[in-house]
Scaffold this motif. Structure first.
Motif, PDB file in Angstrom:
ATOM      1  N   PRO A  62      -3.146   2.938  -3.218  1.00  0.00           N
ATOM      2  CA  PRO A  62      -3.365   4.247  -2.609  1.00  0.00           C
ATOM      3  C   PRO A  62      -2.279   5.219  -3.067  1.00  0.00           C
ATOM      4  CG  PRO A  62      -2.848   2.562  -0.934  1.00  0.00           C
ATOM      5  CD  PRO A  62      -2.820   1.894  -2.274  1.00  0.00           C
ATOM      6  N   ALA A  63      -2.577   6.496  -3.055  1.00  0.00           N
ATOM      7  CA  ALA A  63      -1.598   7.498  -3.490  1.00  0.00           C
ATOM      8  C   ALA A  63      -0.362   7.442  -2.602  1.00  0.00           C
ATOM      9  CB  ALA A  63      -2.221   8.880  -3.425  1.00  0.00           C
ATOM     10  N   PRO A  64       0.811   7.755  -3.176  1.00  0.00           N
ATOM     11  CA  PRO A  64       2.021   7.736  -2.351  1.00  0.00           C
ATOM     12  C   PRO A  64       2.000   8.797  -1.258  1.00  0.00           C
ATOM     13  CG  PRO A  64       2.494   8.519  -4.593  1.00  0.00           C
ATOM     14  CD  PRO A  64       1.063   8.106  -4.563  1.00  0.00           C
ATOM     15  N   GLU A  65       2.597   8.454  -0.111  1.00  0.00           N
ATOM     16  CA  GLU A  65       2.795   9.448   0.957  1.00  0.00           C
ATOM     17  C   GLU A  65       3.843  10.448   0.479  1.00  0.00           C
ATOM     18  OE1 GLU A  65       1.388   9.364   4.086  1.00  0.00           O
ATOM     19  OE2 GLU A  65       0.249   7.510   3.740  1.00  0.00           O
ATOM     20  N   ALA A  66       3.937  11.582   1.168  1.00  0.00           N
ATOM     21  CA  ALA A  66       4.863  12.651   0.755  1.00  0.00           C
ATOM     22  C   ALA A  66       6.307  12.178   0.723  1.00  0.00           C
ATOM     23  CB  ALA A  66       4.721  13.846   1.687  1.00  0.00           C
ATOM     24  N   ASN A  67       6.720  11.367   1.708  1.00  0.00           N
ATOM     25  CA  ASN A  67       8.133  10.956   1.726  1.00  0.00           C
ATOM     26  C   ASN A  67       8.448  10.040   0.555  1.00  0.00           C
ATOM     27  OD1 ASN A  67       6.630   8.846   2.868  1.00  0.00           O
ATOM     28  ND2 ASN A  67       8.349   8.140   4.105  1.00  0.00           N
TER      29      ASN A  67
END
Ligand code: FES
Length: 107
Positions: A62-67
């Motif tokens: 899954p795409a990385p979270e913002a942090n």
């Protein structure tokens, strides 16, 4: 268990079994993969678990979270588009056989 491969800076390939659902960092660190230091203990704050995704099935990550993306951008050693923090990537069956290159630049 999900089997993934880490390539250390020396080129050494390490086969690591990761319990399903667990972030890849823990198994890599505990197995002594060179360069996986995990100073922050898995909080996406240190980038000492930074790796490049060399090979993974489509949609397995899954795409990385913002942090995670921010930590890679500001603290990662030579960030690239395929950079990920191994403390934020959990082992799933779709990751079986995935290959990661250690990017921390430290040992
Ligand atoms: S262990 Fe610190 S960012 Fe992953």
């Amino acid at each position: 268990m999900v089997n993934v491969v880490f390539i250390e800076a020396s080129g050494n390939r390490r086969d690591i079994d990761v319990p399903e659902g667990e972030p890849l960092m823990y198994a890599a660190r505990d197995a002594g993969v060179v360069g996986i230091i995990a100073e922050c203990g898995g909080s996406a704050m240190c980038a000492t678990c930074h790796c490049y995704v060399v090979e993974a099935a489509d949609g397995a990550l899954p795409a990385p979270e913002a942090n995670e993306a921010d930590t890679i951008e500001f603290m990662g050693n030579e960030p690239r588009e395929n950079s990920r923090l191994m403390c934020q990537v959990k082992a799933t069956p779709a990751l079986e056989g995935a290959v990661f290159e250690v990017a921390t630049g430290r040992s």
